[in-house]
Design an enzyme around this catalytic site. Structure first.
Site, short mmCIF file in Angstrom:
data_model
loop_
_atom_site.label_atom_id
_atom_site.label_comp_id
_atom_site.label_asym_id
_atom_site.label_seq_id
_atom_site.Cartn_x
_atom_site.Cartn_y
_atom_site.Cartn_z
N GLY A 287 -2.48 2.64 13.09
CA GLY A 287 -3.71 2.09 13.68
C GLY A 287 -3.64 2.05 15.19
N GLN B 197 -8.43 -1.15 18.47
CA GLN B 197 -8.61 -2.10 19.58
C GLN B 197 -7.28 -2.64 20.09
OE1 GLN B 197 -10.07 -5.95 18.62
NE2 GLN B 197 -10.45 -6.50 20.74
N LEU B 198 -6.48 -3.15 19.19
CA LEU B 198 -5.20 -3.74 19.56
C LEU B 198 -4.13 -2.66 19.73
CD1 LEU B 198 -3.95 -6.51 19.93
CD2 LEU B 198 -3.39 -6.51 17.51
N ASP C 152 -2.50 7.40 13.82
CA ASP C 152 -3.83 6.94 13.36
C ASP C 152 -4.51 8.14 12.71
OD1 ASP C 152 -6.30 5.55 13.06
OD2 ASP C 152 -5.77 4.30 14.77
N ARG D 45 -7.17 9.42 13.85
CA ARG D 45 -7.65 10.24 14.97
C ARG D 45 -6.96 9.82 16.26
NH1 ARG D 45 -11.83 9.85 11.60
NH2 ARG D 45 -11.98 7.64 12.01
N TYR E 143 -11.57 -8.89 3.34
CA TYR E 143 -10.58 -8.74 4.41
C TYR E 143 -9.58 -9.92 4.36
CZ TYR E 143 -8.97 -8.95 9.33
OH TYR E 143 -8.23 -9.03 10.47
N LYS F 217 -5.56 -10.05 3.52
CA LYS F 217 -4.57 -10.63 4.44
C LYS F 217 -3.71 -11.68 3.74
CE LYS F 217 -5.32 -8.17 8.10
NZ LYS F 217 -4.34 -7.14 8.45
#
Ligand code: SER
Length: 341
Positions: free
Chosen positions: A31, A35-36, A57, A59, A162, A166
């Site tokens: 990933g 963002q992170l 990732d 992409r 989600y 988690k």
């Protein structure tokens, strides 16, 4: 492929691989274009050297510099090949579908979030990975939890797929630690706010979009209600917390599910007031959608005393400090873009 077959095939490959017994730190990030991930990758490159960090990732970001592998983390063979090829010793597993996008196709979200985690857990135990980082979220709490200063050990009964993934992930992390001794560490991230990258499909995304609109002198249409207070954290604090947790002595880590982490807490109304200290004419309009219900099921603030006492966590950014850096950085970004185009 079934999880039963994986270990046998991987062990076979391991016998033929050139794993060094004097291990250097070699990090794999899944990933990494997110963002992170994009910010954490740079920080880890600075710390461990560009060649020792493998970003992966689905992409690649066009502006990425460093080692990158295209990887679908739900593909066990592809993941294990990268781990063996680069002699990976640490994995930061950031690939996941976030809360709002997750609600669109729930079973797909469960499948992707869990399958990729199982792959990381299995490859980590089979190749004796030193440390794994797995991000959890404030989304593990549901409607029944106390809204303010939600305690670390309060029952986790999430209302989104989600959040369910988690909670399950936290329990599996704990299981792999207890059963196999895998040193897996985790943080329940609040909404992360940064200028470097855009989030993808979360409920806290508004707190980033709002800055882009403010800097461009546009009215912001908010998908949450004015009073929807949520735990948030500035990117620099997030990255520092992640690295501090990963570097903490093993014996200090008393939470093997996931640590509550607090940065700041605010509502869209309070964030608007903070932005108006810099842009007095900035305007917001409220058009709450399905994400308001998700926000209502989450805490408005978090008790992170375990993180504070176990590895000395202390945030540095409050709402005004964060707003001022966000605006300065985004102003620079848009000015640079204008000059280029
Ligand atoms: N920022 C995440 C989201 O909104 C919460 O972990 O989905």
């Amino acid at each position: 492929m079934s999880y039963f077959l994986m270990p046998l095939l991987l062990l076979d490959k391991l016998k033929n691989s050139k794993i060094n017994f004097i291990k250097m730190t070699k990090i794999l990030i899944t990933g990494a274009s997110g963002q992170l991930g994009s910010v954490l990758t740079k920080k880890l490159q600075d710390k461990y050297g560009v060649d020792n960090v493998i970003a992966s990732d689905l992409r690649i970001n066009p502006s990425f510099n460093g080692c990158f592998e295209v990887l679908d983390a739900t593909d066990f063979d592809a993941l294990s090949e990268i781990v063996l090829k680069f002699e990976i010793t640490q994995i930061y597993h950031l690939a996941a579908i976030l809360s709002a996008n997750g609600e669109k196709i729930p079973l797909n979200t469960w499948d992707i979030n869990m399958k990729s985690l199982f792959n990381v857990l299995e490859v980590s135990r089979l190749t004796n990975i030193d440390k794994v980082f797995f991000p959890s979220s404030i989304a593990v709490y549901g409607n029944d939890a106390p809204k303010t200063e939600t305690p670390q050990d309060y029952v986790v009964a999430p209302s989104t797929v989600y959040g369910i993934s988690k909670v399950a992930g936290e329990n599996w992390a704990h299981y792999y630690y207890e059963r196999y001794g895998l040193d897996i560490r985790s943080i329940r991230y609040p909404g992360v706010i940064g200028h470097q990258s855009l989030p993808g499909g979360g409920t806290t995304d508004y707190a980033i979009d709002i800055f882009h609109k403010a800097v461009k002198n546009e009215v912001f249409e908010c998908f949450l209600e004015a009073t929807a207070t949520l735990p948030m954290i500035y990117m620099d604090d997030t990255i520092r917390a992640t690295i501090e947790l990963m570097e903490a002595p093993k014996e200090n880590i008393t939470v093997r599910t996931s640590y509550n982490l607090s940065g700041m807490s605010f509502s869209p109304e309070q964030l608007t007031q903070s932005i108006q200290k810099i842009y007095p004419d900035f305007k917001i309009v409220y058009k709450p959608d399905f994400r308001q219900k998700i926000a209502e099921s989450w805490p408005s603030s978090i008790d992170d005393s375990s993180a504070r006492s176990d590895w000395n966590w202390k945030p540095q950014f409050d709402i005004d400090a964060m707003a001022s850096v966000m605006i300065e950085e985004l102003k620079l970004k848009y000015i640079t873009e204008l000059k280029i185009s």
